[in-house]
Design a protein around this motif. Structure first.
Motif, mmCIF file in Angstrom:
data_model
loop_
_atom_site.group_PDB
_atom_site.id
_atom_site.type_symbol
_atom_site.label_atom_id
_atom_site.label_comp_id
_atom_site.label_asym_id
_atom_site.label_seq_id
_atom_site.Cartn_x
_atom_site.Cartn_y
_atom_site.Cartn_z
ATOM 1 N N ARG A 222 -2.097 1.361 4.892
ATOM 2 C CA ARG A 222 -3.032 0.300 5.261
ATOM 3 C C ARG A 222 -4.483 0.667 4.952
ATOM 4 N NH1 ARG A 222 -0.364 -4.600 6.684
ATOM 5 N NH2 ARG A 222 1.769 -3.924 6.948
ATOM 6 N N LYS A 223 -4.853 1.931 5.151
ATOM 7 C CA LYS A 223 -6.227 2.311 4.868
ATOM 8 C C LYS A 223 -6.506 2.279 3.374
ATOM 9 C CE LYS A 223 -7.180 4.917 9.062
ATOM 10 N NZ LYS A 223 -7.632 6.198 9.662
ATOM 11 N N GLN A 224 -5.501 2.662 2.564
ATOM 12 C CA GLN A 224 -5.678 2.570 1.122
ATOM 13 C C GLN A 224 -5.795 1.115 0.684
ATOM 14 O OE1 GLN A 224 -6.138 5.057 -1.151
ATOM 15 N NE2 GLN A 224 -6.281 6.347 0.682
ATOM 16 N N ARG A 225 -5.072 0.234 1.364
ATOM 17 C CA ARG A 225 -5.182 -1.198 1.068
ATOM 18 C C ARG A 225 -6.581 -1.705 1.382
ATOM 19 N NH1 ARG A 225 0.224 -4.041 1.500
ATOM 20 N NH2 ARG A 225 -0.700 -5.664 2.788
ATOM 21 N N SER A 226 -7.153 -1.215 2.485
ATOM 22 C CA SER A 226 -8.504 -1.663 2.844
ATOM 23 C C SER A 226 -9.522 -1.173 1.821
ATOM 24 C CB SER A 226 -8.877 -1.178 4.256
ATOM 25 O OG SER A 226 -9.203 0.197 4.267
ATOM 26 N N ILE A 227 -9.312 0.016 1.258
ATOM 27 C CA ILE A 227 -10.202 0.516 0.208
ATOM 28 C C ILE A 227 -10.108 -0.379 -1.016
ATOM 29 C CG2 ILE A 227 -10.607 2.419 -1.401
ATOM 30 C CD1 ILE A 227 -9.724 4.326 0.843
ATOM 31 N N TRP A 228 -8.902 -0.779 -1.388
ATOM 32 C CA TRP A 228 -8.721 -1.660 -2.544
ATOM 33 C C TRP A 228 -9.462 -2.982 -2.323
ATOM 34 C CZ3 TRP A 228 -6.655 -1.267 -7.361
ATOM 35 C CH2 TRP A 228 -6.464 -2.451 -8.061
ATOM 36 N N GLN A 229 -9.348 -3.524 -1.135
ATOM 37 C CA GLN A 229 -9.927 -4.836 -0.875
ATOM 38 C C GLN A 229 -11.445 -4.795 -0.693
ATOM 39 O OE1 GLN A 229 -9.016 -7.794 -1.076
ATOM 40 N NE2 GLN A 229 -6.822 -7.926 -0.877
ATOM 41 N N SER A 230 -11.966 -3.734 -0.062
ATOM 42 C CA SER A 230 -13.381 -3.725 0.299
ATOM 43 C C SER A 230 -14.202 -2.659 -0.402
ATOM 44 C CB SER A 230 -13.524 -3.534 1.814
ATOM 45 O OG SER A 230 -13.052 -2.251 2.201
ATOM 46 N N GLY A 231 -13.539 -1.685 -1.024
ATOM 47 C CA GLY A 231 -14.265 -0.589 -1.663
ATOM 48 C C GLY A 231 -14.539 0.575 -0.738
ATOM 49 N N VAL A 232 -14.274 0.403 0.561
ATOM 50 C CA VAL A 232 -14.478 1.476 1.531
ATOM 51 C C VAL A 232 -13.292 1.508 2.493
ATOM 52 C CG1 VAL A 232 -16.993 1.356 1.431
ATOM 53 C CG2 VAL A 232 -15.767 -0.044 3.099
ATOM 54 N N GLU A 233 -13.067 2.679 3.089
ATOM 55 C CA GLU A 233 -12.000 2.783 4.078
ATOM 56 C C GLU A 233 -12.449 2.154 5.378
ATOM 57 O OE1 GLU A 233 -9.976 6.348 6.581
ATOM 58 O OE2 GLU A 233 -9.911 6.568 4.385
ATOM 59 N N SER A 234 -11.594 1.307 5.943
ATOM 60 C CA SER A 234 -11.970 0.590 7.161
ATOM 61 C C SER A 234 -10.753 0.460 8.067
ATOM 62 C CB SER A 234 -12.514 -0.801 6.824
ATOM 63 O OG SER A 234 -12.644 -1.590 7.983
ATOM 64 N N SER A 235 -10.834 1.035 9.270
ATOM 65 C CA SER A 235 -9.724 0.924 10.218
ATOM 66 C C SER A 235 -9.546 -0.510 10.685
ATOM 67 C CB SER A 235 -9.971 1.842 11.423
ATOM 68 O OG SER A 235 -9.993 3.193 11.022
ATOM 69 N N SER A 236 -10.654 -1.227 10.902
ATOM 70 C CA SER A 236 -10.548 -2.596 11.399
ATOM 71 C C SER A 236 -9.879 -3.506 10.371
ATOM 72 C CB SER A 236 -11.923 -3.144 11.770
ATOM 73 O OG SER A 236 -12.771 -3.208 10.634
ATOM 74 N N ARG A 237 -10.228 -3.338 9.070
ATOM 75 C CA ARG A 237 -9.609 -4.174 8.053
ATOM 76 C C ARG A 237 -8.150 -3.796 7.820
ATOM 77 N NH1 ARG A 237 -14.786 -3.455 5.333
ATOM 78 N NH2 ARG A 237 -15.992 -5.375 5.476
ATOM 79 N N SER A 238 -7.748 -2.597 8.274
ATOM 80 C CA SER A 238 -6.348 -2.210 8.162
ATOM 81 C C SER A 238 -5.463 -3.065 9.059
ATOM 82 C CB SER A 238 -6.182 -0.732 8.531
ATOM 83 O OG SER A 238 -6.924 0.099 7.671
ATOM 84 N N LEU A 239 -6.033 -3.612 10.123
ATOM 85 C CA LEU A 239 -5.292 -4.515 11.004
ATOM 86 C C LEU A 239 -5.343 -5.912 10.390
ATOM 87 C CD1 LEU A 239 -6.525 -3.193 14.455
ATOM 88 C CD2 LEU A 239 -4.298 -2.814 13.385
ATOM 89 N N GLU A 240 -4.527 -6.104 9.362
ATOM 90 C CA GLU A 240 -4.632 -7.309 8.542
ATOM 91 C C GLU A 240 -4.300 -8.577 9.317
ATOM 92 O OE1 GLU A 240 -2.074 -6.240 5.342
ATOM 93 O OE2 GLU A 240 -3.360 -4.588 4.703
#
Length: 309
Positions: A222-240
């Protein structure tokens, strides 16, 4: 210089594997009144060389190289902001379309003022562009009379968002929140745009979605997915799922002129508390707490499903 009728927006990052085929699909269109906007995050392959070579031969290609990796979502949105056309199509670099794709979808939008999005049936293709057969059913046409009916239908039936790669009215997209930096944001955008009008299909053309190992949707961490989507690692965006429903409530509040906002909110909350959605949200939380075991369990369940098919 007059504006083209259609803006084709292609966000790309490390796209050298399939971008030539995508560019061939666009140049082969029977409808030629378009511009092609290629917005590129900083790639580590030869995507830039390929695009610049093609742009020399086609003045309709505009190449925009981002100074940093702004993530997939904002790269898609950048194409929208730069587009000059009345209609807009987002084009993933690894997908393909038939030569009459733009022609047939333009016909639908030209002849149906109540329609904000036009699309067509989808096929799956492999890495060699071999047809694998029809894609799993997507949302299909959505022609209900009321925004509430269209929103509810999209929310409950758009697990696969191939229509996101259809042809939008640019002025309808301008009234939306557009994409956000989490997976399933395209589902939220599809539901939002259908508050504004109908989705109609042309059955005279095809969209081809490529299935391959490097698809971003196959990133399980999930954190790698957030990097793909936003360019940065984000715990909050990992909770899709949490981001998705938060976004939906914001969408409901954005469209204050819709009379049934209370019912729209109830649709959102009712969807969240479905058993399937609670299960998905619980899995996301498990990945945050124990990513290794939860990914092992996910892959194990996938293997069981494949054996049962």
């Amino acid at each position: 210089m007059s504006s083209p009728l259609v803006s084709v927006c292609m966000p790309v990052y490390n796209g050298s594997n399939y971008i030539e085929r995508a560019l061939d699909c666009i140049s082969a269109q029977t409808f030629q009144d378009y511009e092609l906007l290629i917005t590129a995050n900083v790639s580590t392959d030869n995507t830039r060389e390929i695009v610049e070579r093609r742009a020399k031969d086609d003045p309709r290609i505009r190449y925009v190289l981002n100074e940093t990796n702004i993530g997939a979502a904002e790269n898609y949105n950048l194409g929208f902001h730069l587009a000059r056309g009345k209609y807009l199509k987002w084009f993933a670099h690894d997908d393909e379309i038939l030569p009459n794709f733009l022609e047939k979808l333009v016909e639908i939008l030209d002849s149906n003022p109540d329609t904000v999005l036009a699309f067509c049936p989808s096929d799956l293709i492999d890495g060699d562009s071999t047809r694998l057969g029809p894609a799993l059913p997507d949302i299909g046409e959505v022609t209900f009379d009321t925004p509430l009916e269209r929103f509810r239908y999209a929310l409950h039936n758009a697990d696969r968002c191939h229509p996101f790669f259809g042809l939008f009215r640019h002025d309808a997209l301008a009234k939306t929140s557009r994409l956000r930096s989490y997976y399933s944001s395209d589902r939220a955008l599809l539901a939002e745009v259908l508050l504004l009008g109908r989705l109609r299909y042309s059955f005279e053309t095809k969209f081809m979605n490529r299935a391959h190992a490097e698809q971003s949707i196959k990133i399980l961490n999930r954190k790698q997915r957030s990097i793909w989507q936003s360019g940065v690692e984000s715990s909050s965006r990992s909770l899709e799922k949490l981001q998705f429903y938060k976004h939906l409530l914001e969408i409901v509040d954005r469209h204050a002129t819709i009379k049934e906002r209370g019912k729209l909110r109830r649709v959102v909350f009712g969807s969240f508390f479905r058993f399937k959605e609670i299960g998905r949200f619980s899995f996301e939380l498990a990945q945050m707490v124990a990513p290794g075991p939860s990914l092992w369990l996910f892959r194990h369940v996938q293997r069981i499903r494949r054996k049962s098919v």
